[in-house]
Scaffold this active site. Structure first.
Site, PDB file in Angstrom:
ATOM      1  N   GLU A   5     -53.132  11.340  32.100  1.00 15.44           N
ATOM      2  CA  GLU A   5     -52.806  10.752  30.762  1.00 15.44           C
ATOM      3  C   GLU A   5     -53.104   9.641  30.515  1.00 15.44           C
ATOM      4  O   GLU A   5     -53.174   8.720  31.696  1.00 15.44           O
ATOM      5  CB  GLU A   5     -51.069  10.732  30.672  1.00 15.44           C
ATOM      6  CG  GLU A   5     -50.431  12.188  31.125  1.00 15.44           C
ATOM      7  CD  GLU A   5     -50.540  12.970  29.694  1.00 15.44           C
ATOM      8  OE1 GLU A   5     -50.974  12.462  28.708  1.00 15.44           O
ATOM      9  OE2 GLU A   5     -50.142  14.176  29.878  1.00 15.44           O
TER      10      GLU A   5
ATOM     11  N   CYS B 108     -48.783   2.817  25.865  1.00  8.95           N
ATOM     12  CA  CYS B 108     -49.885   3.740  25.494  1.00  8.95           C
ATOM     13  C   CYS B 108     -49.795   4.135  23.986  1.00  8.95           C
ATOM     14  O   CYS B 108     -50.799   4.575  23.431  1.00  8.95           O
ATOM     15  CB  CYS B 108     -50.122   4.849  26.461  1.00  8.95           C
ATOM     16  SG  CYS B 108     -48.500   5.739  26.729  1.00  8.95           S
TER      17      CYS B 108
HETATM   18  P1  NAD Z   1     -55.007   1.503  35.112  1.00 14.90           P
HETATM   19  O1  NAD Z   1     -56.036   2.630  34.909  1.00 14.90           O
HETATM   20  O2  NAD Z   1     -55.934   0.130  35.471  1.00 14.90           O
HETATM   21  O3  NAD Z   1     -54.369   1.653  36.479  1.00 14.90           O
HETATM   22  C1  NAD Z   1     -53.489   2.901  36.574  1.00 14.90           C
HETATM   23  C2  NAD Z   1     -53.417   3.264  38.148  1.00 14.90           C
HETATM   24  O4  NAD Z   1     -54.621   3.759  38.575  1.00 14.90           O
HETATM   25  C3  NAD Z   1     -52.970   1.940  39.013  1.00 14.90           C
HETATM   26  O5  NAD Z   1     -51.989   2.417  40.083  1.00 14.90           O
HETATM   27  C4  NAD Z   1     -54.277   1.597  39.815  1.00 14.90           C
HETATM   28  O6  NAD Z   1     -54.047   1.093  40.755  1.00 14.90           O
HETATM   29  C5  NAD Z   1     -54.821   2.835  39.821  1.00 14.90           C
HETATM   30  N1  NAD Z   1     -56.244   2.924  40.001  1.00 14.90           N
HETATM   31  C6  NAD Z   1     -57.480   1.941  39.514  1.00 14.90           C
HETATM   32  N2  NAD Z   1     -58.561   2.162  40.062  1.00 14.90           N
HETATM   33  C7  NAD Z   1     -58.472   3.318  40.659  1.00 14.90           C
HETATM   34  C8  NAD Z   1     -59.237   4.141  41.374  1.00 14.90           C
HETATM   35  N3  NAD Z   1     -60.699   3.948  41.454  1.00 14.90           N
HETATM   36  N4  NAD Z   1     -58.910   5.304  42.137  1.00 14.90           N
HETATM   37  C9  NAD Z   1     -57.709   5.671  41.843  1.00 14.90           C
HETATM   38  N5  NAD Z   1     -56.686   4.782  41.169  1.00 14.90           N
HETATM   39  C10 NAD Z   1     -57.124   3.741  40.541  1.00 14.90           C
HETATM   40  O7  NAD Z   1     -54.098   1.478  34.123  1.00 14.90           O
HETATM   41  P2  NAD Z   1     -52.879   0.141  33.815  1.00 14.90           P
HETATM   42  O8  NAD Z   1     -53.606  -1.237  33.389  1.00 14.90           O
HETATM   43  O9  NAD Z   1     -51.973   0.339  34.981  1.00 14.90           O
HETATM   44  O10 NAD Z   1     -52.016   0.812  32.676  1.00 14.90           O
HETATM   45  C11 NAD Z   1     -52.451   0.627  31.423  1.00 14.90           C
HETATM   46  C12 NAD Z   1     -53.085   1.766  30.985  1.00 14.90           C
HETATM   47  O11 NAD Z   1     -52.721   3.130  31.160  1.00 14.90           O
HETATM   48  C13 NAD Z   1     -53.699   1.864  29.195  1.00 14.90           C
HETATM   49  O12 NAD Z   1     -54.764   2.391  29.107  1.00 14.90           O
HETATM   50  C14 NAD Z   1     -52.486   2.917  28.664  1.00 14.90           C
HETATM   51  O13 NAD Z   1     -52.883   3.201  27.527  1.00 14.90           O
HETATM   52  C15 NAD Z   1     -52.467   3.746  29.710  1.00 14.90           C
HETATM   53  N6  NAD Z   1     -51.211   4.607  29.781  1.00 14.90           N
HETATM   54  C16 NAD Z   1     -51.358   5.972  29.139  1.00 14.90           C
HETATM   55  C17 NAD Z   1     -50.037   6.621  29.199  1.00 14.90           C
HETATM   56  C18 NAD Z   1     -50.115   8.061  28.662  1.00 14.90           C
HETATM   57  O14 NAD Z   1     -49.040   8.612  28.915  1.00 14.90           O
HETATM   58  N7  NAD Z   1     -51.010   8.488  28.007  1.00 14.90           N
HETATM   59  C19 NAD Z   1     -48.824   5.885  29.414  1.00 14.90           C
HETATM   60  C20 NAD Z   1     -49.001   4.688  30.154  1.00 14.90           C
HETATM   61  C21 NAD Z   1     -50.001   4.080  30.359  1.00 14.90           C
END
Ligand code: NAD
Length: 532
Positions: free
Chosen positions: A288, A322
């Site tokens: 997501e 999001c």
């Molecule tokens: P992010 O992608 O930076 O991080 C999300 C998670 O992924 C964190 O736990 C992070 O530590 C982990 N991560 C980072 N690099 C990784 C890797 N190489 N391998 C595995 N895991 C890794 O996102 P964020 O800044 O925490 O959240 C904001 C983003 O999330 C925005 O883009 C938002 O739109 C999206 N979001 C989407 C939804 C949805 O339901 N579609 C809901 C909430 C947030």
């Protein structure tokens, strides 16, 4: 723990205001209690072990970066391997416990979370900078996700479906079964609901989980995992590891002991995981991801309603949802009036410490996010845009120790500008003028994203055309409480199309839990059908 005296009023993201004094003072008390708990050390949860480490990171408040909310271990690959081993060891017992017993535990956990709504919401407000209604909503959404997914499992009686028969001695059924161990990787912005919801989906289906929360918001995921243990979910069924995505997340991504992965977060990380997780062999992955969610305002719209809906969705939790509305396509003939109304409403928004009742907006999550905001403002100005309102960063009254942008409305940029296409995740909305609904729809669909969208129109034909043609997983029509935001479990299922989500099945909805299972067709020959 703040459980006594907390009023039971259901707070959702569509709750417009809370004049309830009892609620306000319960939240104030909870904030005072939460402040007394700040800075504590927390462990990872690996099997039955609470594993601390000398190597820790500090989870700091975006309201005041001097405030350490919690300290968690910087997990290593070995920690993740141990958590996976614990989850694997616990799998068969958890699966064999049966869905009835599993949902009983989940429902008990949901009730405990609701009971502690104020305690958790206060910690969350300090940890990520949500205002009180948003934080209370996040906690209650978590509880409702557990309830809703349990209801789905019950409605389908564990997904055992009798099938047809080609002879009287042949009995066939379709059974959905869990895969094994799921990794649950979560973002910072719904620290409890987006750790708890996906974990609950996997667990109810009979899988065990290894959770990895965002390092900007590990505390509420930890609290969620603890509640599960408290109600009797075995240690190994729910594990939690903390630390950076590049090491802890990467081990989850590559370890063959992970049978499925559910990720919520940015497009960049999600797409990378999506292509690499299945490189060796097919494994289920649900991603997501982000959004660049449009609102369309036609000439027939109620402009006050439209401006209110846009304002709430663009600036609620500082645009860090999001589903946030970050671009608007408005009919040229009503554009000025719409923008003026939006500006008027935006000027009234109070920005400051969001744990205080009077502030509707707080900080963005970290310095990097604030940098994205200031760069976007400079870029908009440089490229001929008009900052209708906002564009600043607060610096007085202690706000300089946090990250406080002001809500910003920009007009006058060309519709092809990057600020109409790139997700920023800050309180920044661009307004584009269009000549027709068709042009608005074309623009709205012209990004790789497809998460949420909204329209304001009093013309049924326009509304129908929008519903037929918009490319998004969650859509709203004439929604004053939020043009593009505010989904609730069992009411609006929530998921993205195109670059916003991989599965085509939404969270919060009737097809979510099934994604954590695989189908087995069982044909048994005999005079009688086999026992259930
Ligand atoms: P992010 O992608 O930076 O991080 C999300 C998670 O992924 C964190 O736990 C992070 O530590 C982990 N991560 C980072 N690099 C990784 C890797 N190489 N391998 C595995 N895991 C890794 O996102 P964020 O800044 O925490 O959240 C904001 C983003 O999330 C925005 O883009 C938002 O739109 C999206 N979001 C989407 C939804 C949805 O339901 N579609 C809901 C909430 C947030």
């Amino acid at each position: 723990m703040v459980t006594t005296g907390a009023p039971r009023m259901k707070i959702t993201y569509a709750t417009l205001s809370a004049d309830n004094e009892e609620l306000q003072s319960a939240f104030d008390r909870a904030v005072t209690t939460a402040r007394g708990q700040l800075g504590d050390r927390y462990p990872m949860l690996i099997g039955d072990e609470r594993r601390f480490a000398d190597d820790q990171f500090e989870d700091r408040s975006p309201i005041d970066a001097n405030v350490v909310v919690s300290r968690f271990p910087i997990g290593t690959a070995k920690d993740v391997q141990d958590a996976i081993a614990a989850a694997r060891a616990a799998f068969s017992a958890w699966r064999d416990l049966g869905w009835r017993r599993r949902i009983e535990l989940m429902r008990r956990a949901a009730d405990l979370i609701s009971e502690r709504q104020f305690e958790y919401a206060a910690l969350m407000a300090i940890e990520v900078g949500k205002n009180r209604l948003e934080a209370l909503g996040d906690v209650e959404e978590t509880a409702d996700l557990l309830r809703y997914y349990s209801d789905v499992m019950e409605r389908h009686q564990g997904f055992v479906e009798p099938m047809g028969s080609l002879s009287p001695t042949e009995h066939t059924r379709s059974v959905l079964k869990p895969h094994g161990v799921w990794a649950v990787i979560s973002p910072f912005n719904f620290p409890m609901a987006l750790s708890g919801g996906p974990a609950a989906g996997a667990l109810i289906a009979g899988n065990t989980v290894v959770m990895k929360p965002s390092s900007d918001a590990p505390l509420l995921a930890f609290k969620f995992a603890e509640v599960l243990r408290e109600v009797g979910v075995p240690g190994g069924a729910v594990n939690l590891v903390t630390g950076p995505g590049e090491t802890v997340g990467a081990e989850l991504e590559h370890n063959p002991g992970i049978d499925g992965l559910v990720f919520t977060g940015s497009y960049e990380v999600g797409m990378r995981l999506y292509s690499s997780f299945t490189r060796e062999y097919p494994r289920p992955i649900i991603t997501e991801m982000g959004g660049k969610n449009p609102a369309i305002v036609t000439r027939s719209a109620d402009l006050d309603e439209a401006a209110e809906g846009v304002m709430r969705s663009a600036f609620g939790f500082d645009g860090q949802k999001c589903s946030a509305n970050s671009r608007v396509y408005v009919d040229r003939t009503v554009a000025r009036q719409f923008v003026d109304t939006l500006v008027e409403k935006t000027r009234k928004l109070a920005v400051g410490d969001p744990t205080r009742r009077e502030n509707w907006m707080g900080p963005v999550i970290n310095e990097r996010a604030l940098g994205k905001f200031t760069e976007a403002v400079a870029e908009a100005q440089h490229d001929g845009g008009t900052i209708e309102v906002g564009g600043q960063v607060l610096t007085g009254d202690g706000t300089q120790r946090g990250f406080f942008p002001t809500p910003t409305v920009v007009s006058g940029l060309p519709l092809g500008h990057r600020l109409f296409h790139d997700e920023l995740f800050v309180p920044f909305v661009v307004i584009g003028e269009v000549d027709s609904l068709d042009e608005a729809l074309e623009q709205a669909n012209a990004t790789p994203y497809g998460l949420t969208a909204g329209i304001f129109s009093r013309d049924d034909t326009e509304v129908r055309r929008f519903l037929d043609r918009i490319q998004a997983g969650v859509v709203y029509v004439n929604r004053r409480s939020g043009a593009t935001t505010g989904a609730w479990p069992g009411i609006q299922s929530f998921g993205g199309w195109k670059g916003s989500g991989s599965s085509g099945k939404n969270g919060l909805g009737p097809y979510y839990v099934q994604q954590f299972m695989r189908e087995q067709s069982q044909t048994v020959m005999g005079e009688e059908p086999p026992p259930a």
